[in-house]
Scaffold this active site. Sequence first.
Site, PDB file in Angstrom:
ATOM      1  N   GLU A 138      22.770  30.883  22.305  1.00 44.06           N
ATOM      2  CA  GLU A 138      22.109  30.277  24.299  1.00 44.06           C
ATOM      3  C   GLU A 138      21.366  29.225  23.995  1.00 44.06           C
ATOM      4  O   GLU A 138      21.462  28.943  25.263  1.00 44.06           O
ATOM      5  CB  GLU A 138      22.393  31.871  24.867  1.00 44.06           C
ATOM      6  CG  GLU A 138      20.594  31.696  25.283  1.00 44.06           C
ATOM      7  CD  GLU A 138      19.418  31.909  24.051  1.00 44.06           C
ATOM      8  OE1 GLU A 138      20.042  32.870  23.218  1.00 44.06           O
ATOM      9  OE2 GLU A 138      18.716  32.242  24.132  1.00 44.06           O
ATOM     10  N   LYS A 196      13.487  25.157  27.659  1.00 41.28           N
ATOM     11  CA  LYS A 196      14.460  25.968  27.887  1.00 41.28           C
ATOM     12  C   LYS A 196      14.032  27.192  28.942  1.00 41.28           C
ATOM     13  O   LYS A 196      12.644  27.093  27.836  1.00 41.28           O
ATOM     14  CB  LYS A 196      14.980  26.234  26.185  1.00 41.28           C
ATOM     15  CG  LYS A 196      15.055  28.486  25.891  1.00 41.28           C
ATOM     16  CD  LYS A 196      16.119  28.734  24.966  1.00 41.28           C
ATOM     17  CE  LYS A 196      16.131  29.644  24.795  1.00 41.28           C
ATOM     18  NZ  LYS A 196      16.595  30.089  22.900  1.00 41.28           N
ATOM     19  N   ARG A 218      21.055  26.368  23.439  1.00 43.63           N
ATOM     20  CA  ARG A 218      21.193  24.486  23.520  1.00 43.63           C
ATOM     21  C   ARG A 218      22.466  24.589  24.545  1.00 43.63           C
ATOM     22  O   ARG A 218      22.743  24.155  25.430  1.00 43.63           O
ATOM     23  CB  ARG A 218      21.742  24.824  22.083  1.00 43.63           C
ATOM     24  CG  ARG A 218      23.022  25.884  21.953  1.00 43.63           C
ATOM     25  CD  ARG A 218      23.472  25.423  20.855  1.00 43.63           C
ATOM     26  NE  ARG A 218      22.264  26.450  19.221  1.00 43.63           N
ATOM     27  CZ  ARG A 218      22.619  26.331  18.531  1.00 43.63           C
ATOM     28  NH1 ARG A 218      23.631  26.470  17.230  1.00 43.63           N
ATOM     29  NH2 ARG A 218      20.944  27.753  17.707  1.00 43.63           N
ATOM     30  N   ASP A 261      23.489  34.390  21.259  1.00 42.50           N
ATOM     31  CA  ASP A 261      22.705  34.593  20.952  1.00 42.50           C
ATOM     32  C   ASP A 261      21.987  32.836  20.399  1.00 42.50           C
ATOM     33  O   ASP A 261      21.159  32.316  21.030  1.00 42.50           O
ATOM     34  CB  ASP A 261      22.450  35.335  19.455  1.00 42.50           C
ATOM     35  CG  ASP A 261      21.186  35.132  19.389  1.00 42.50           C
ATOM     36  OD1 ASP A 261      20.029  35.661  20.648  1.00 42.50           O
ATOM     37  OD2 ASP A 261      20.319  36.182  18.330  1.00 42.50           O
ATOM     38  N   LYS A 292      20.287  41.574  18.977  1.00 40.13           N
ATOM     39  CA  LYS A 292      19.840  40.844  18.551  1.00 40.13           C
ATOM     40  C   LYS A 292      19.277  42.514  18.045  1.00 40.13           C
ATOM     41  O   LYS A 292      19.873  43.235  19.012  1.00 40.13           O
ATOM     42  CB  LYS A 292      18.915  40.102  18.822  1.00 40.13           C
ATOM     43  CG  LYS A 292      18.535  39.108  19.121  1.00 40.13           C
ATOM     44  CD  LYS A 292      17.710  38.413  19.649  1.00 40.13           C
ATOM     45  CE  LYS A 292      17.240  36.882  20.364  1.00 40.13           C
ATOM     46  NZ  LYS A 292      17.915  36.414  18.692  1.00 40.13           N
ATOM     47  N   ASP A 315      11.207  33.527  24.713  1.00 36.09           N
ATOM     48  CA  ASP A 315      12.265  32.841  25.103  1.00 36.09           C
ATOM     49  C   ASP A 315      11.677  31.578  25.773  1.00 36.09           C
ATOM     50  O   ASP A 315      12.894  31.000  26.108  1.00 36.09           O
ATOM     51  CB  ASP A 315      13.305  33.435  24.977  1.00 36.09           C
ATOM     52  CG  ASP A 315      14.520  32.581  23.623  1.00 36.09           C
ATOM     53  OD1 ASP A 315      14.148  31.425  23.180  1.00 36.09           O
ATOM     54  OD2 ASP A 315      15.396  32.874  23.658  1.00 36.09           O
TER      55      ASP A 315
END
Length: 488
Positions: A337, A253, A339, A335, A265, A276
């Site tokens: 996102e 990811k 997956r 949020d 967020k 992230d």
Amino acid sequence: MTSPITIDFAETDLDALAAAEGKLAILVTPDGKLDPAGRRVNRLTKQAVARLVESDRWEKVKSGEGFTMGFPAGLAAKALLVVKLERRPSVEDARKAGASLAKFKGKTPLLVCAGAYNRVADLTLGLALRAYGFDDHKTADKEDAEPATIYCAKPDEARDEAEAAKAVAEGVFFTRDLVNEPANILTTQEFADRLTAMKDLGLKVEVLEEKDLEKLGMGALLGVGQGSDAPSKVVVMEWNGGGEEKPLALIGKGVVFDTGGISLKPAAGMEDMTMDMGGAGVVSGVMRTLALRKAKANVVGLVGLVENMPDARAQRPGDVVTSMKGDTIEVINTDAEGRLVLCDVMWYAQERFEPTGMIDLATLTGAIIIGLGHENAGVFSNSDPLCTAFLKAAGAEGEGAWRLPLAQAYDDLLKSRIADMKNVGGRAAGSITAAQFLGRFVKDETPWIHLDIAGVASVKSDTMLAPKGATGWGVMALDRLVRDEYET
Ligand code: BES
Ligand code: MN
Ligand code: ZN
């Protein structure tokens, strides 16, 4: 920056100890046995070492840690570190000793006396990994990192072993640099450029652009990136060191920044979402290590690079997107996102490469931090043999990993009123429902592991082998897994 300090090896020269400049370190067994270098230093310091070892203070020193003496009389060195270590230490203790040496060293030159000790390569790896610092964006004068010299029994052998350890350390540094980098610098383009540069190491690197992803039908991934100016990309890195076998696939990811999108967020702590892309960072670091050490295995690394932003063009809660597999997804929460990115990259990896195994890594859920904290990554798998092999590799490398269950009842929580599934399952078992979502994009014949690394990719306090910030968790475990299970 990575600042891997230079480390060299030499035969013990007892006569050089008194005049050694910078800092000096000796290793002493828990029961106080001194080696020749220890005895010489003890004599030069008028038995200071023996007095330490006989004192109560020595009992409080943990294995792999040390006691510092400042400006020791009888030595030219600015400080002496007495490290507690068995002559044949465990891997963990040897690395811990190396980390203690790195903290003691700071910017000063260091001489380490390890002439009577085993596992010098692990000690060296610990020293190198803990000496890492990320100061690219500090403008203050940067001092040159001074070298470390290690006295050991077989310097030539140690140098060869250190070369292999260096491939691992450089993979870890590559991951840490990516994860530490802020999102205005590490854009999807910059990320892809840094990966493309690894062609020099013999990796095959290919960048799929938005138009390619559209053609492939990656509607889930593209939906996440559509609110950002940064173009979404998928980068494919191939290392073919192992003949004709189908590869192991590593999927990462790579959300270069996660604002949450329209499901925005809260402001507090949002800056942490520069990390992230941690899953993509680990995949990239592993590929670098495999190339540097010319691994005799076929491994393909794929990363989905996107930015999750709120914008007039951003996807909305309630939107329905179609994945490359063909399944439709109701996006309840923008949020969730990661997956959506992974499901398309995972499907693509299986269609194109028919991998013998697939491991995805993602900073996927806050819930995994609630469950496991910062000590263990969450491990989910459809294959007991693959999962057991991974847990063994992670254990050997000291990287915490804990298996959690998958089951139909969790999968049922993803039912959508209007599409094939929704992208969130509610508050209960948030990390498991995220894994179940991914599991819907794994073919029956593909052995698969999902690693939720939200808690371990970047941490707020120092760990044994890293200063606060990016850890590089997983690079060593996956490199070991490849070495133990996939090399011919
Ligand atoms: N990137 C986050 C997960 C995360 C949280 C990583 C904290 C590192 C530290 C992920 O995209 C996310 O936002 N997950 C949501 C899922 C929820 C909406 C179902 C979460 O965990 O809150
Ligand atoms: Mn998110
Ligand atoms: Zn995210």
